[in-house]
Design a protein around this motif. Structure first.
Motif, short mmCIF file in Angstrom:
data_model
loop_
_atom_site.label_atom_id
_atom_site.label_comp_id
_atom_site.label_asym_id
_atom_site.label_seq_id
_atom_site.Cartn_x
_atom_site.Cartn_y
_atom_site.Cartn_z
N VAL A 1 0.75 -1.17 0.02
CA VAL A 1 0.25 0.20 -0.06
C VAL A 1 0.87 1.15 0.10
O VAL A 1 0.68 2.28 -0.65
CB VAL A 1 -0.90 0.08 1.18
CG1 VAL A 1 -1.75 1.33 1.19
CG2 VAL A 1 -1.75 -0.92 1.11
N GLU A 2 1.83 1.15 0.86
CA GLU A 2 2.69 2.37 0.98
C GLU A 2 3.36 2.69 -0.57
O GLU A 2 3.89 3.68 -1.07
CB GLU A 2 3.87 2.08 2.05
CG GLU A 2 3.15 2.39 3.39
CD GLU A 2 4.05 2.09 4.51
OE1 GLU A 2 5.52 1.70 4.10
OE2 GLU A 2 3.78 2.01 5.76
N MET B 1 -5.05 13.91 -11.57
CA MET B 1 -6.11 13.62 -10.36
C MET B 1 -6.75 12.27 -10.77
O MET B 1 -7.10 11.34 -9.91
CB MET B 1 -6.89 14.48 -10.08
CG MET B 1 -6.20 15.85 -9.22
SD MET B 1 -5.17 15.24 -7.69
CE MET B 1 -6.71 14.90 -6.75
N ALA B 2 -7.08 12.30 -11.94
CA ALA B 2 -7.89 11.03 -12.46
C ALA B 2 -7.10 9.92 -12.40
O ALA B 2 -7.52 8.65 -11.88
CB ALA B 2 -8.32 11.30 -14.05
N ARG B 3 -5.66 9.88 -12.77
CA ARG B 3 -4.85 8.65 -12.53
C ARG B 3 -4.65 8.16 -11.02
O ARG B 3 -4.66 7.12 -10.72
CB ARG B 3 -3.47 9.10 -13.19
CG ARG B 3 -2.43 8.08 -12.87
CD ARG B 3 -2.83 6.77 -13.84
NE ARG B 3 -1.75 5.83 -13.60
CZ ARG B 3 -1.91 4.53 -13.86
NH1 ARG B 3 -3.33 4.09 -14.08
NH2 ARG B 3 -1.12 3.58 -13.78
N ARG B 4 -4.71 9.29 -10.28
CA ARG B 4 -4.53 8.82 -9.09
C ARG B 4 -5.89 8.23 -8.45
O ARG B 4 -5.72 7.23 -7.35
CB ARG B 4 -4.66 10.29 -8.00
CG ARG B 4 -4.29 10.29 -6.46
CD ARG B 4 -4.23 11.44 -5.76
NE ARG B 4 -4.17 11.21 -4.31
CZ ARG B 4 -3.24 11.04 -3.57
NH1 ARG B 4 -2.08 10.98 -4.23
NH2 ARG B 4 -3.27 10.79 -2.32
N SER B 5 -6.94 8.67 -8.99
CA SER B 5 -8.23 7.86 -8.48
C SER B 5 -8.15 6.33 -8.93
O SER B 5 -8.50 5.66 -8.27
CB SER B 5 -9.26 8.50 -9.25
OG SER B 5 -9.47 9.63 -8.52
N GLU B 6 -7.56 6.37 -10.21
CA GLU B 6 -7.34 4.98 -10.60
C GLU B 6 -6.46 4.01 -9.72
O GLU B 6 -6.60 2.91 -9.40
CB GLU B 6 -6.79 4.90 -12.16
CG GLU B 6 -7.75 5.54 -13.08
CD GLU B 6 -7.24 5.58 -14.44
OE1 GLU B 6 -7.70 6.30 -15.21
OE2 GLU B 6 -5.90 5.23 -14.58
N LEU B 7 -5.34 4.60 -9.41
CA LEU B 7 -4.39 4.07 -8.50
C LEU B 7 -4.93 3.61 -6.99
O LEU B 7 -4.68 2.69 -6.46
CB LEU B 7 -3.10 4.91 -8.35
CG LEU B 7 -2.24 4.94 -9.50
CD1 LEU B 7 -1.22 6.01 -9.52
CD2 LEU B 7 -1.49 3.46 -9.74
N ALA B 8 -5.73 4.55 -6.46
CA ALA B 8 -6.32 4.38 -5.18
C ALA B 8 -7.39 3.41 -5.27
O ALA B 8 -7.32 2.31 -4.34
CB ALA B 8 -6.98 5.77 -4.85
N LEU C 1 8.87 -5.96 -7.11
CA LEU C 1 8.79 -5.24 -8.53
C LEU C 1 7.89 -3.85 -8.38
O LEU C 1 8.23 -2.92 -8.88
CB LEU C 1 7.71 -6.15 -9.28
CG LEU C 1 8.29 -7.39 -9.78
CD1 LEU C 1 7.25 -8.17 -10.57
CD2 LEU C 1 9.51 -7.34 -10.92
N VAL C 2 6.91 -3.62 -7.43
CA VAL C 2 6.34 -2.80 -7.06
C VAL C 2 7.38 -1.44 -6.46
O VAL C 2 7.40 -0.27 -6.91
CB VAL C 2 5.21 -2.80 -6.31
CG1 VAL C 2 4.57 -1.42 -5.82
CG2 VAL C 2 4.01 -3.51 -7.01
N THR C 3 8.01 -1.90 -5.74
CA THR C 3 9.00 -1.15 -4.79
C THR C 3 10.23 -0.55 -6.18
O THR C 3 10.48 0.59 -6.17
CB THR C 3 9.83 -1.86 -3.94
OG1 THR C 3 8.89 -1.98 -2.77
CG2 THR C 3 10.87 -1.00 -3.02
N GLU C 4 10.63 -1.36 -6.87
CA GLU C 4 11.52 -1.01 -7.93
C GLU C 4 10.78 -0.04 -8.90
O GLU C 4 11.42 0.88 -9.04
CB GLU C 4 11.90 -2.14 -8.65
CG GLU C 4 12.83 -3.13 -7.96
CD GLU C 4 13.08 -4.46 -8.65
OE1 GLU C 4 14.21 -5.09 -8.47
OE2 GLU C 4 12.53 -4.71 -9.91
N ALA C 5 9.65 -0.13 -9.06
CA ALA C 5 8.93 0.79 -9.99
C ALA C 5 8.67 1.95 -9.18
O ALA C 5 8.86 3.13 -9.91
CB ALA C 5 7.42 0.12 -10.49
#
Length: 222
Positions: A101-102, A139-146, A176-180
């Motif tokens: 999550v972080e 902001m739209a992208r942030r909503s998708e990621l949330a 993988l997520v941390t590397e990204a």
């Protein structure tokens, strides 16, 4: 008539000896457990070593009183150990879940900065004027990621009773997520440096524009 003892694997011997303790729920001296296990078909020469291995694994308790050592094991002990192992697995999954999550939150912040950097370079020398126009898209992208984070969190709840392979897969995904997230953090700092050094903007204003605080940093620095 043959009196040979049936050959058993080490694991079979462990199960037989553990079964003797759990069935009787009694306390034995070493001599007594050797006698009982021999009658149950375990090779006498291996009983002491097998019994000791059970003690080493905390499946059998032992105590020396006077000149004798006593051994015992109750079914509840094995159940408690399995419960503790399960709780530890759940704890590890929860820790990994928080890490994901972080990492996702940091990734969302980093991607907002990257979008701003890329969109700002498409005009005819009017990068500064175009940057505020990308806010809605960011902001739209942030909503998708949330939404993605919420889905992953729900998925983690289902994984709490999973086997070790699921945990290993989750660890790979976290890596993988941390590397990204680290790559995108590089992009955010590059964008920040560009606007401060090349455009003469104040760092505090840049941070506000791209949506980060002074606490923003690489995932593995927390």
């Amino acid at each position: 008539m043959s009196t040979k003892t049936k050959r058993m694997s080490a694991e079979e011997k462990r199960k037989v000896i553990t079964g003797l303790y759990h069935t009787s729920k009694d306390v034995y001296t070493e001599k007594e457990i050797v006698s009982l296990a021999t009658k149950a078909g375990v090779n006498a020469n291996s009983i002491i070593d097998i019994n000791q291995s059970l003690c080493d694994d905390n499946l059998v308790d032992t105590e020396k009183i006077g000149g004798s050592k006593y051994f015992w094991s109750f079914p509840a002990k094995a159940d408690r150990m399995r419960q503790l192992e399960h709780e530890e697995t759940v704890r590890k999954i929860e820790v990994l879940g928080k890490g994901i999550v972080e990492a996702e939150v940091k990734l969302a912040d980093a991607k907002r900065g990257r979008e701003e950097e890329e969109d700002g370079g498409n005009g005819d020398g009017a990068e500064e004027g175009e940057k505020p126009m990308t806010r809605a898209a960011k902001m739209a992208r942030r909503s998708e990621l949330a939404k993605s984070v919420a889905e992953k969190t729900a998925e983690l709840d289902k994984l709490k009773e999973n086997d070790p392979q699921a945990i290993a897969d989750l660890e790979k995904e976290l890596k993988l997520v941390t590397e990204a997230a680290t790559r995108w953090t590089d992009n955010v700092f590059a964008c920040q440096e560009y606007m401060v050094k090349k455009r003469g903007m104040v760092k505090k204003e840049v941070n506000k524009m791209i949506g980060i605080t002074d606490a923003f940093d690489y995932p593995d620095s927390k």
